[in-house]
Design a protein around this motif. Structure first.
Motif, short mmCIF file in Angstrom:
data_model
loop_
_atom_site.label_atom_id
_atom_site.label_comp_id
_atom_site.label_asym_id
_atom_site.label_seq_id
_atom_site.Cartn_x
_atom_site.Cartn_y
_atom_site.Cartn_z
N ASP A 43 85.53 39.26 96.93
CA ASP A 43 85.73 37.84 96.67
C ASP A 43 85.05 36.97 97.73
O ASP A 43 85.63 36.02 98.26
N MET A 44 83.82 37.32 98.06
CA MET A 44 83.03 36.56 99.02
C MET A 44 82.10 35.60 98.28
O MET A 44 81.58 35.92 97.22
N TYR A 45 81.93 34.45 98.84
CA TYR A 45 81.05 33.43 98.29
C TYR A 45 79.60 33.81 98.62
O TYR A 45 79.19 33.79 99.77
N PHE A 46 78.84 34.17 97.58
CA PHE A 46 77.45 34.61 97.76
C PHE A 46 76.53 33.47 97.35
O PHE A 46 76.49 33.07 96.19
N PHE A 47 75.81 32.91 98.33
CA PHE A 47 74.89 31.82 98.01
C PHE A 47 73.51 32.14 98.54
O PHE A 47 73.35 32.87 99.52
N VAL A 48 72.50 31.59 97.86
CA VAL A 48 71.12 31.97 98.15
C VAL A 48 70.25 30.74 98.34
O VAL A 48 70.56 29.64 97.86
N ASP A 49 69.16 30.93 99.06
CA ASP A 49 68.22 29.85 99.36
C ASP A 49 67.23 29.68 98.21
O ASP A 49 66.63 30.65 97.75
N ILE A 50 67.04 28.43 97.78
CA ILE A 50 66.07 28.17 96.73
C ILE A 50 65.20 26.97 97.10
O ILE A 50 65.58 26.14 97.92
N ASN A 51 64.03 26.93 96.50
CA ASN A 51 63.14 25.77 96.54
C ASN A 51 62.44 25.74 95.18
O ASN A 51 62.65 26.64 94.36
N PRO A 52 61.62 24.73 94.90
CA PRO A 52 60.99 24.69 93.57
C PRO A 52 60.17 25.93 93.23
O PRO A 52 60.17 26.38 92.06
#
Length: 344
Positions: free
Chosen positions: A57-66
């Motif tokens: 139950d970990m918040y997994f977030f990722v880096d994005i750009n266009p």
């Protein structure tokens, strides 16, 4: 609520087994978040880390750009591929207009959008917030700066973070590993400091709720230090000879009643004691004292400036020189634990 996380590198195929092992370890230790850069050419790595994040139950977030969006066949109005990969948040690094960020934040997939707290135009923040249907879809996280002398000042980090915090948007910052001179940090003055100390300094600002360890292959000790720092700020005390059994109560448990004064830092907790007057001497910066006239409360005063002796204060030790800088970063009601160190 304080949150702690690790930095992963899902695009590093040759390191994926090590990264999975660390993610598993962090999950078992109670870490809350995983951040990662991503590569559309290595989807399997994303899936493997996402699976571990989901397990704990970990918040997994990722880096994005266009460019990243295009690589995944996505757009600000079509983010479904990330939902299908079990990613929970998208950090908009750079290259998006404010209106594109609003469009992303109003997605119907439950995805959180992370604003770049280091570069987002603060004069546009209220406009963005007013257009987002659910404020809980917004978080913010700072950049990291591996190259020495390129990171933000603590003052700038706090100033920018405060703008998000005041609008109900939790803010993340990266801290470095002291094992490397050039390690991922948001704040320059944290370079070279122990993990627990860096995290404590940022948590004590009151505007940074989330700390991400900037080394993708941290040691077990670094992981443990960050877990500890989430709970309290540790201050090591060089204890003078002759400490009584009653005075030893000073080192029991965690202080939640913490108050910052002009000349000192006051720590208190309700507890029966019978501390008698002893070692009444001048108090100096770093002097750790306990009041001898408080039968129903253990009241510790750590002094920041030199003052004369007072018959109500027993001087029982001094802050370890390596921890003296923490006296300038403690904050009201932020938990503190005193750790005794024997004189050699």
């Amino acid at each position: 609520m304080r949150s702690i996380g690790i930095l992963s590198q899902t695009w590093r195929k040759e390191k994926i087994n090590e990264l999975k092992e660390i993610a598993e370890k962090a999950g078992k230790m109670g870490f809350n978040e995983i951040w990662s850069g991503i590569d559309p050419n290595y989807i399997e790595g994303i899936k493997e880390i996402a699976s571990i994040a989901e397990k704990y139950d970990m918040y997994f977030f990722v880096d994005i750009n266009p460019d990243i969006l295009r690589g995944f066949g996505a757009s600000p109005s079509n983010l479904r591929v990330f939902k299908e990969l079990k990613i929970k948040g998208l950090r908009a690094d750079y290259g998006f207009t404010v209106d594109e960020l609003i469009k992303m934040a109003n997605n119907d997939l439950g995805l959180v959008i992370e604003l770049n707290a280091s570069i987002f135009p603060l004069d546009k923040l209220d406009y963005l917030v007013s257009k987002v249907s659910n404020i809980e879809r917004l978080k913010a996280s700072h950049d990291y700066y591996p190259i020495k002398y390129t990171a933000l000042s603590l003052e700038s980090t706090v100033r920018k973070s405060k703008e998000f915090k005041e609008r109900g948007i939790p803010v993340a910052a990266f801290i470095p590993s002291p094992r490397y001179v050039e390690s991922r940090t948001t704040v320059e003055m944290l370079r070279g400091k122990e993990v627990w100390k860096s995290a404590s300094i940022l948590f004590n600002t009151g505007v940074i709720d989330r700390i991400i360890l900037g080394e993708p292959l941290p040691t077990d000790e670094e992981l443990s230090e960050l877990v500890e720092a989430r709970e309290y700020t540790k201050i090591r005390v060089l204890v003078y000879p002759g400490l009584t059994e009653e005075e030893k109560k000073v080192f029991e448990g965690v202080y939640h009643d913490v108050r910052i004064k002009e000349y000192s830092i006051a720590l208190a907790k309700l507890m029966k004691n019978d501390i008698k007057p002893r070692n009444i001497t001048r108090r100096f910066r770093g002097a750790v004292t306990v009041m001898n006239s408080r039968p129903d409360v253990v009241e510790v005063w750590i002094f920041k400036k030199e003052v004369e002796a007072d018959k109500r204060f027993n001087v029982i030790g001094e802050v370890l020189p390596e921890d003296m800088d923490l006296l300038d970063y403690l904050s009201d009601m932020s938990p503190v634990k005193l750790v005794p160190v024997e004189m050699k």
